[in-house]
Write a protein that holds these residues in place. Sequence first.
Motif, mmCIF file in Angstrom:
data_model
loop_
_atom_site.group_PDB
_atom_site.id
_atom_site.type_symbol
_atom_site.label_atom_id
_atom_site.label_comp_id
_atom_site.label_asym_id
_atom_site.label_seq_id
_atom_site.Cartn_x
_atom_site.Cartn_y
_atom_site.Cartn_z
ATOM 1 N N ASP A 405 0.826 -1.177 0.152
ATOM 2 C CA ASP A 405 0.287 -0.040 0.005
ATOM 3 C C ASP A 405 0.850 1.221 -0.034
ATOM 4 O OD1 ASP A 405 -2.793 -1.253 0.379
ATOM 5 O OD2 ASP A 405 -1.551 -2.043 2.134
ATOM 6 N N ALA A 406 1.764 1.078 1.082
ATOM 7 C CA ALA A 406 2.804 2.461 1.253
ATOM 8 C C ALA A 406 4.166 2.036 0.607
ATOM 9 C CB ALA A 406 2.720 3.053 2.385
ATOM 10 N N ASP A 407 4.827 2.974 -0.383
ATOM 11 C CA ASP A 407 5.985 2.567 -1.007
ATOM 12 C C ASP A 407 6.743 3.715 -0.327
ATOM 13 O OD1 ASP A 407 8.348 2.210 -2.298
ATOM 14 O OD2 ASP A 407 7.375 2.166 -4.354
ATOM 15 N N SER A 408 8.013 3.351 0.213
ATOM 16 C CA SER A 408 8.786 4.416 0.938
ATOM 17 C C SER A 408 9.724 5.131 -0.304
ATOM 18 C CB SER A 408 9.893 4.011 2.034
ATOM 19 O OG SER A 408 10.632 2.911 1.341
ATOM 20 N N ARG A 409 10.066 4.309 -1.339
ATOM 21 C CA ARG A 409 10.781 4.613 -2.385
ATOM 22 C C ARG A 409 12.375 4.925 -1.838
ATOM 23 N NH1 ARG A 409 8.779 4.113 -7.434
ATOM 24 N NH2 ARG A 409 9.739 5.902 -8.333
ATOM 25 N N ASP A 410 12.712 4.013 -0.749
ATOM 26 C CA ASP A 410 13.936 4.305 -0.078
ATOM 27 C C ASP A 410 15.051 3.970 -0.978
ATOM 28 O OD1 ASP A 410 13.193 1.676 -0.267
ATOM 29 O OD2 ASP A 410 13.741 1.001 1.790
ATOM 30 N N TRP A 411 14.869 3.404 -2.156
ATOM 31 C CA TRP A 411 15.935 2.922 -3.074
ATOM 32 C C TRP A 411 16.322 4.225 -3.928
ATOM 33 C CZ3 TRP A 411 14.466 4.084 -8.022
ATOM 34 C CH2 TRP A 411 13.065 3.814 -8.414
ATOM 35 N N GLN A 412 15.468 5.341 -3.754
ATOM 36 C CA GLN A 412 15.675 6.582 -4.743
ATOM 37 C C GLN A 412 16.038 7.633 -4.133
ATOM 38 O OE1 GLN A 412 12.139 7.912 -6.738
ATOM 39 N NE2 GLN A 412 13.138 7.887 -8.528
ATOM 40 N N LEU A 413 15.156 7.890 -2.825
ATOM 41 C CA LEU A 413 15.180 9.306 -2.017
ATOM 42 C C LEU A 413 16.490 9.196 -1.220
ATOM 43 C CD1 LEU A 413 11.408 9.502 -1.483
ATOM 44 C CD2 LEU A 413 12.715 10.511 -3.129
ATOM 45 N N SER A 414 16.841 10.309 -0.910
ATOM 46 C CA SER A 414 17.947 10.344 0.086
ATOM 47 C C SER A 414 17.685 11.338 1.506
ATOM 48 C CB SER A 414 19.248 11.078 -0.342
ATOM 49 O OG SER A 414 18.957 12.361 -0.987
ATOM 50 N N ASP A 415 16.528 11.793 1.335
ATOM 51 C CA ASP A 415 16.076 12.554 2.430
ATOM 52 C C ASP A 415 15.099 11.447 3.441
ATOM 53 O OD1 ASP A 415 14.890 14.505 4.233
ATOM 54 O OD2 ASP A 415 14.062 15.611 2.565
ATOM 55 N N PRO A 416 15.347 11.619 4.523
ATOM 56 C CA PRO A 416 14.474 10.465 5.103
ATOM 57 C C PRO A 416 13.160 11.095 5.449
ATOM 58 C CG PRO A 416 16.265 11.615 6.697
ATOM 59 C CD PRO A 416 16.604 11.776 5.065
ATOM 60 N N ASN A 417 13.144 12.484 5.653
ATOM 61 C CA ASN A 417 11.620 13.007 5.726
ATOM 62 C C ASN A 417 10.693 13.035 4.623
ATOM 63 O OD1 ASN A 417 11.373 14.437 8.050
ATOM 64 N ND2 ASN A 417 12.787 16.033 7.621
ATOM 65 N N ALA A 418 11.535 12.936 3.253
ATOM 66 C CA ALA A 418 10.564 12.754 2.138
ATOM 67 C C ALA A 418 10.293 11.331 2.091
ATOM 68 C CB ALA A 418 11.495 12.807 0.805
ATOM 69 N N MET A 419 11.080 10.298 2.411
ATOM 70 C CA MET A 419 10.600 8.887 2.661
ATOM 71 C C MET A 419 9.516 8.414 3.637
ATOM 72 S SD MET A 419 14.201 6.566 2.614
ATOM 73 C CE MET A 419 15.568 7.952 2.893
ATOM 74 N N LEU A 420 9.479 9.254 4.765
ATOM 75 C CA LEU A 420 8.573 9.213 6.019
ATOM 76 C C LEU A 420 7.509 9.859 5.480
ATOM 77 C CD1 LEU A 420 8.136 8.189 8.630
ATOM 78 C CD2 LEU A 420 9.088 10.417 9.577
ATOM 79 N N ALA A 421 7.272 10.902 4.713
ATOM 80 C CA ALA A 421 6.405 11.419 4.210
ATOM 81 C C ALA A 421 5.421 10.433 3.260
ATOM 82 C CB ALA A 421 6.404 13.152 3.611
ATOM 83 N N ARG A 422 6.271 9.922 2.170
ATOM 84 C CA ARG A 422 5.418 9.086 1.374
ATOM 85 C C ARG A 422 4.640 8.035 2.284
ATOM 86 N NH1 ARG A 422 6.285 8.835 -3.769
ATOM 87 N NH2 ARG A 422 5.748 6.505 -3.649
#
Length: 474
Positions: A405-422
């Motif tokens: 349901d929720a994809d962190s895109r942790d393989w692409q994003l470097s900002d932890p805030n952006a990952m957490l927001a997703r």
Amino acid sequence: MQPADGPGNPLSSGDVIIDIPPVVPGIPPPRLQKGRPPGFVLAGLLVVLWVAGWPGRGLGQALDPSSPQDIMREFSILAERLRRSPHDVGTLNSLGILYARAGRLNDAILLWNRGLAINPRYIHLYNNLGSALKAQGRLEEAIRVYQAGLSIAPSFWIHYNLGLLEKDRGRYIEAARCFQACLRQNPSFEPAAQKLQDLGYVLPSTGSDAAAYAYKPPISLEGLPLSPMDQAVGPQPSGGGATGAPGDTGRPWRSGADRDLPVTLTVEACTAYLEKVAHGAPNRMVALTFDDGPHAEYTPRLLDLLQSHGARATFFVLGSRAEVYPDLLARMAEAGHEVGNHTWNHKSLAKRGSGAALADLQRTAELIAALTNQSCRLVRPPYGHTNAEVRAMIHRQGWHHIMWDADSRDWQLSDPNAMLARVLRKTSPGAVVLFHDIHSGALRVLPVLLPALQKAGYHCVTVSQLLRDREPKS
């Protein structure tokens, strides 16, 4: 003593060597370079692989330990670990697998023998060493290795491998006994049941007693005095084939609160947001999932972090990586986590023929069962590539087809805030959340997300627990 001549010998004629006593009777002792821990013997080989070149890959593609690039990545991590702890048997085992994949089977055998000299109770080494000797045609030595392993621990996986060897030699009675012993220890291990059927055993349906076993020799085995199995082993009941999918339409209490997502993602702010989107939910459960591992550095740290918060998770592993790090899969299972199937080498199931795709999944499922002593019933298609044919193939095996349901895109994003927001935008009770344990992103997000989930009354459970909670109550 000078090293023997011949291809595959890791030692040059000028090396100073030390002898390690043989661990298994009849196996020549390995010889290692003095003053250098095993694992550095062939560093030059991997440097050659590193500079040889490889196809470019896009962001987010899983590591493939069979490629030169990723062999070098794994080697660098493990070599440093071995430098710090020269007697780390798990690292010796993993390095041996990498050498075998690089085509240096003799050196893999040397490393595994070295590991057994340090700790003869490390059961994975017997499997790997026996299989390597079998691949070299050294069948009698392989049998002695397997038998030595069984004298240490009653491993159903060793019984199975020994049965395969005996079957290949035409020793069908011995093979059948090995497969029977395998199934006595793990009645749900389907490959052994299938091998017995290949040898002419007619297995009973679920619920039948041992007297229902019948033996019908195939044409090639007519007249052999095989005995029927003495313990009932029936097929596993088929699962419901429940499928998660991107999107949250199955969670009616999900509110449209995305516009209220806090700018500063502290534990307190995330807690308030999660409480808001969970309003009215009867059970607050989420399933955290981690794809593409295990990883030598990140996965142990994730396991520590999950344990510190009392959280359970599901790891969708690649068979090629699980084979290198068997101790990590055992640790996952012992900690109450779930291990799912993410194929052997992260190749798209939708782009492969059904036969090749199924064989890939079965190979991975068998390895997971062997390393965790638990049947693997969850499959997540690599890249999320799926279609009706892939889903049908998975469901026919009684497996569950799992997306997210929720994809962190942790393989692409470097900002932890952006990952957490997703993650927060798509997380509410019943959500399946996607991370990867071959990247460091989850380790930067979870120290905020885990306590926030706890404070908001959520429970982090395995995917199977979540599926059971979603089932209609009678």
